[in-house]
Design a protein around this motif. Structure first.
Motif, PDB file in Angstrom:
ATOM      1  N   GLU A  61       0.824  -1.201   0.000  1.00 26.95           N
ATOM      2  CA  GLU A  61       0.000   0.000   0.000  1.00 26.95           C
ATOM      3  C   GLU A  61       0.866   1.262   0.000  1.00 26.95           C
ATOM      4  O   GLU A  61       0.554   2.240  -0.696  1.00 26.95           O
ATOM      5  CB  GLU A  61      -0.931   0.006   1.221  1.00 26.95           C
ATOM      6  N   ARG A  68       1.387   6.471  -7.182  1.00 22.50           N
ATOM      7  CA  ARG A  68       0.390   7.477  -7.524  1.00 22.50           C
ATOM      8  C   ARG A  68       1.006   8.876  -7.461  1.00 22.50           C
ATOM      9  O   ARG A  68       0.731   9.722  -8.321  1.00 22.50           O
ATOM     10  CB  ARG A  68      -0.802   7.375  -6.569  1.00 22.50           C
ATOM     11  N   GLY A  97      -2.244  10.298  -1.172  1.00 24.19           N
ATOM     12  CA  GLY A  97      -2.766   9.539  -0.044  1.00 24.19           C
ATOM     13  C   GLY A  97      -1.880   9.456   1.182  1.00 24.19           C
ATOM     14  O   GLY A  97      -2.216   8.733   2.134  1.00 24.19           O
ATOM     15  N   ILE A 151       0.855   4.240  -2.990  1.00 16.17           N
ATOM     16  CA  ILE A 151       0.778   5.686  -2.781  1.00 16.17           C
ATOM     17  C   ILE A 151       1.945   6.390  -3.474  1.00 16.17           C
ATOM     18  O   ILE A 151       1.763   7.430  -4.131  1.00 16.17           O
ATOM     19  CB  ILE A 151       0.757   6.003  -1.268  1.00 16.17           C
ATOM     20  N   ASP A 207      -1.662  14.429  -2.052  1.00 17.33           N
ATOM     21  CA  ASP A 207      -2.802  14.131  -2.922  1.00 17.33           C
ATOM     22  C   ASP A 207      -2.854  12.648  -3.288  1.00 17.33           C
ATOM     23  O   ASP A 207      -3.928  12.125  -3.621  1.00 17.33           O
ATOM     24  CB  ASP A 207      -2.728  14.979  -4.190  1.00 17.33           C
TER      25      ASP A 207
END
Length: 486
Positions: free
Chosen positions: A76, A83, A205, A80, A203
């Motif tokens: 995870e 992204r 996360g 992030i 932005d």
């Protein structure tokens, strides 16, 4: 405010802010200093300074969020970061323009910096999934041993202004991938570029409090953060004297450090090197970012037979470099970042010439606005000239001759620096010996390409401790523990 000069905000320039526990805090009603466009010498914004209460708030947030962030799965955390890299790509043109406005580099160079920074974020995103340990066979009955790697804890990152996008991605990306919150202090000269990276991370996360971005008087900020028991890791990119100072501060709390410090990179050009190709590469790399690069080739040692021709060719090419505003399409080299840098380069060149060096090109300021200095070439520079032992960090190439390989190695290793070094030769025997004996953390043979996201970036001797990027860059934020179970 420390300066009442008029601020002329150019189109597309964003307000500099602090990022603390998810809040973006502007310069209004607090101490701030001007942000200057080095192409014009004029203020384009103001950078707010964090006070002690701001820093304490960032520390409380980092301590609060660490137990949560470390438990977020590496998969995870990697999602992030990927992204964030995608957002950086999407916003790339605007962010690259910020870097050019703030520190002067040509826009094309800023875009390359952004592309490399995205690759490093992607690398950390992927490598975060491989922070496993090992299970060695036991020796004592049924005892089972395991070695695990865990995040070290909240970190403080400090970096210079010369690669404001890349430094921000490298510092925050490595810490976040490992599971560590980071309080990051970029250079005050280029704040909006670094903040744009932080905004992409938020932005994408990254939770509030896991990253903070602060500005202020460097010594004040570093002393406050490093003294806090919350901070367990320090990462610094900058000069050798400041790095030594931070190491001493960190020693008080026995805190882990990564130090990417200064360099004074030697380039050994042997008689058998491809002459034109070596010359072209050397000039291009020397004046990249106006020489404001820690791995910039600076001390060129050229073997006797080709020395005179190399000097003439280097000077001829340097004189043709188009110097100007980094936003202009035909600019090949921009200004220095501030007046102090220009004045420092000027003093080093004048000292060298006074001590007998030959000025083959440049050696002068350019224009009446901004902080421009001509691409400069010095030849036959005596060892007692300051520029032979002080990192110039600017657009100056220093050329001297050598006779044989023993002489070349001695000259290359003569300084306490050991960040980068380069050599150009077709001899296998030379390559093998130079690979063994040149004292540098990164050594390029027949190429100035010495780094990519998968390889460690760091120096030896007084050029630093530890490495960034590569698996070593992630390891720097992990502690190793041994567990035995019977």
């Amino acid at each position: 405010m420390t300066d009442s000069a008029e601020v002329l905000v150019p189109q597309g320039y964003t307000e500099a802010e602090l990022l603390i526990d998810g809040d973006w805090i502007g310069a209004d009603a607090r101490h701030s200093t001007p942000i200057v466009n080095p192409a014009t010498g004029r203020a384009i914004g103001r950078v707010p300074h964090a006070n002690a209460a701001d820093l304490d708030r960032a520390l409380v947030a980092a301590e609060r969020e660490f137990p949560k962030w470390r438990k977020v799965s590496p998969r995870e955390r990697g999602r992030i970061l990927k992204r964030a890299a995608d957002l950086l790509h999407e916003r790339g043109d605007a962010i690259a323009r910020l870097a050019t406005l703030e520190m002067g580099k040509p826009l094309g160079e800023a875009k390359i910096e952004l592309h490399v920074a995205c690759e490093e974020l992607e690398w950390f995103a992927e490598e975060a999934r491989r922070t496993w340990g090992r299970i060695p066979p036991g020796r004592f009955g049924d005892t089972r041993f395991s070695v695990i790697r865990q995040p070290v804890g909240p970190a403080a990152g400090f970096s210079a202004w010369n690669f404001p996008i890349g430094n921000a991605c490298r510092k925050m990306g490595s810490a976040l991938a490992a599971g560590c919150p980071m309080i990051y202090k970029p250079g005050e000269e280029a704040p909006a570029s670094a903040l744009a990276v932080a905004r992409c991370l938020v932005d994408a996360g990254v939770p509030a409090g896991v990253i903070a971005v602060v500005f202020g008087v460097p010594d004040t900020i570093s002393r406050h953060l490093i003294a806090s028991p919350v901070i367990r890791k320090i990462s610094f990119t900058g000069s050798v004297p400041v790095g030594k100072h931070l190491i001493k501060l960190a020693a008080e709390g026995v805190k882990r450090t990564t130090m990417e410090l200064g360099g004074h990179a030697p380039v050994l050009v042997f008689d058998d090197a491809p002459f034109e190709a070596t010359l072209e590469q050397s000039v291009f790399r020397k004046y990249r970012n106006a020489g404001q690069v820690c791995v910039s080739p600076t001390r060129f040692y050229v073997q006797d037979a080709t020395y005179d021709a190399f000097c003439a060719g280097f000077a001829e090419r340097a004189k043709k470099i188009r110097v100007g505003d980094g936003l202009a399409a035909d600019t090949q080299m921009g200004p220095l970042v501030h007046a102090r840098r220009r004045d420092g380069i000027e003093a080093l060149v004048q000292d060298a010439v006074a001590k007998g060096a030959k000025l083959l090109a440049g050696g002068e300021r350019l224009g009446n606005d901004g902080f421009y200095y001509a691409p400069t070439v010095l030849a036959d520079v005596p060892d007692e000239a300051r520029i032979m032992s002080e990192e110039p960090f600017g657009p100056v190439a220093v050329l001297n001759r050598f006779t044989g390989i023993d002489d070349a190695i001695q000259k290359a290793n003569a300084l306490p620096y050991g960040l980068a070094a380069y050599a150009f030769t077709q001899s296998v025997a030379n390559i093998h010996r130079l690979s063994d004996e040149i004292e540098a953390g990164m050594f390029g043979i027949n190429s100035f390409n010495i780094s990519m996201p998968e390889t460690p970036f760091g120096g030896v001797k007084e050029s630093g401790l530890g490495s960034e990027v590569g698996t070593e860059g992630l390891d720097a934020y992990l502690v190793t523990r041994t567990i035995s179970v019977t």
